[in-house]
Enzyme design. Structure first.
Site, PDB file in Angstrom:
ATOM      1  N   ASN A   1      14.255  -2.114   2.520  1.00 52.03           N
ATOM      2  CA  ASN A   1      14.817  -2.839   1.386  1.00 52.03           C
ATOM      3  C   ASN A   1      15.258  -1.862   0.294  1.00 52.03           C
ATOM      4  OD1 ASN A   1      14.871  -4.315  -1.223  1.00 52.03           O
ATOM      5  ND2 ASN A   1      14.250  -6.048   0.050  1.00 52.03           N
TER       6      ASN A   1
ATOM      7  N   LEU B   1       0.813  -1.214   0.000  1.00 50.22           N
ATOM      8  CA  LEU B   1       0.000   0.000   0.000  1.00 50.22           C
ATOM      9  C   LEU B   1       0.847   1.264   0.000  1.00 50.22           C
ATOM     10  CD1 LEU B   1      -2.809   1.189   0.029  1.00 50.22           C
ATOM     11  CD2 LEU B   1      -2.850   0.911   2.522  1.00 50.22           C
TER      12      LEU B   1
ATOM     13  N   VAL C   1      -6.734  -6.596   1.939  1.00 47.57           N
ATOM     14  CA  VAL C   1      -6.208  -5.945   0.741  1.00 47.57           C
ATOM     15  C   VAL C   1      -5.245  -6.891   0.041  1.00 47.57           C
ATOM     16  CG1 VAL C   1      -5.047  -3.901  -0.166  1.00 47.57           C
ATOM     17  CG2 VAL C   1      -6.373  -3.741   1.951  1.00 47.57           C
TER      18      VAL C   1
ATOM     19  N   LYS D   1      -3.196  -2.246  16.125  1.00 43.68           N
ATOM     20  CA  LYS D   1      -4.027  -1.393  15.277  1.00 43.68           C
ATOM     21  C   LYS D   1      -5.135  -0.696  16.073  1.00 43.68           C
ATOM     22  CE  LYS D   1      -1.905  -2.088  11.368  1.00 43.68           C
ATOM     23  NZ  LYS D   1      -1.147  -0.994  10.722  1.00 43.68           N
TER      24      LYS D   1
ATOM     25  N   THR E   1      -2.229  -7.516  -1.100  1.00 46.60           N
ATOM     26  CA  THR E   1      -0.829  -7.087  -1.059  1.00 46.60           C
ATOM     27  C   THR E   1       0.050  -8.275  -0.712  1.00 46.60           C
ATOM     28  OG1 THR E   1      -0.663  -6.588   1.311  1.00 46.60           O
ATOM     29  CG2 THR E   1      -1.605  -4.867  -0.102  1.00 46.60           C
TER      30      THR E   1
ATOM     31  N   SER F   1      -4.496   1.776   9.462  1.00 49.23           N
ATOM     32  CA  SER F   1      -4.931   0.825  10.474  1.00 49.23           C
ATOM     33  C   SER F   1      -5.430  -0.448   9.790  1.00 49.23           C
ATOM     34  CB  SER F   1      -6.005   1.448  11.372  1.00 49.23           C
ATOM     35  OG  SER F   1      -6.350   0.564  12.411  1.00 49.23           O
TER      36      SER F   1
ATOM     37  N   TYR G   1      -1.426  -8.212  16.527  1.00 46.76           N
ATOM     38  CA  TYR G   1      -1.611  -7.265  15.425  1.00 46.76           C
ATOM     39  C   TYR G   1      -2.853  -6.407  15.669  1.00 46.76           C
ATOM     40  CZ  TYR G   1      -2.478  -5.643  10.635  1.00 46.76           C
ATOM     41  OH  TYR G   1      -2.713  -4.879   9.522  1.00 46.76           O
TER      42      TYR G   1
END
Length: 236
Positions: free
Chosen positions: A34, A13, A184, A155, A186, A137, A151
């Site tokens: 990275n 994202l 999402v 959030k 990703t 979030s 997790y």
């Protein structure tokens, strides 16, 4: 032209926000761990409006000095905290190292970066620029999915921080918002969670990154919006 600092800018994202916002004429300063992927992202950004995009190799867990150098060289007016670490194991099977990494990356680094940005903006109080902190979030902050407890806690904390910080700095012309995406598409999403998501989401599919960026762009452009947690969940 906005000047935007984006953590997690090397993939997912964060990368897509940088790409789309550069196409809209904004200047992006992407941060990630990275180097190869950061350079790849940087090369994909539009410079049609003469933007001078940059990259900074930094780990948001430990490299706040590198992030501070961005504020010292560029008049940043927008901060997007898109860096994140996911969890895919039950709490009792999550190591202390993993717990620290999740909480630090998803929550603590957002708090530290927000404080840094606000202090810089206070020093430049005469600027008429609209200033925005946008946190990424997750629907999992309130959706009880086993294997995501740490997790989810990170959030949920991020959303509370967003709301209260917005109230603290609204009178200073600083807006603070967050988006709360559902699942999402990703690279961050594990195959296990992907399979669950496709069955659970009422709309029947994962969100594209572009659909999430649309919501981010709304929060960027609408200057009357602050303290908002905007859900984009496909009905979940």
């Amino acid at each position: 032209m906005r000047k935007v600092l984006i953590t997690g800018g090397s993939s997912g994202l964060g990368k897509r926000i940088a790409q789309i916002w550069s196409q809209k004429g904004h200047q992006c300063h992407i941060v990630g761990r990275n180097e190869f992927h950061l350079k790849e992202t940087l090369q994909s950004l539009s410079v049609a409006k003469g933007q001078q995009h940059t990259l900074t190799i930094a780990d948001v867990q430990s490299d706040m000095k590198n992030l501070k150098s961005i504020f010292e060289s560029v008049e940043i007016d927008t901060v997007v905290h898109a860096a994140g670490v996911l969890q895919s194991s039950l709490c009792v099977r999550t190591s202390e190292k993993e717990i620290d990494s999740i909480i630090c990356t998803n929550l603590v680094s957002a708090i530290k970066l927000s404080k840094m940005a606000i202090l810089e903006w206070f020093r430049n109080k005469n600027s008429e620029r609209d200033r925005l902190i946008l946190n990424i979030s997750s629907r999992l902050s309130t959706y009880a999915l086993p294997g995501t407890s740490v997790y989810a806690a990170s959030k949920a904390g991020l959303e509370s921080f967003t709301k209260v910080l917005a109230a603290e700095v609204a009178s200073k012309g600083i807006r603070v918002n967050a988006i709360s995406p559902g699942y999402v598409d990703t690279p961050m999403l594990s195959s296990q969670i992907r399979a669950i998501a496709e069955k659970k989401v009422p709309i029947g599919r994962l969100a594209s990154t572009d659909e999430i960026v649309d919501a981010c762009t709304f929060l960027l452009d609408n200057r009357y919006t602050t303290g908002t947690i905007l859900p984009i969940t496909g009905g979940l």
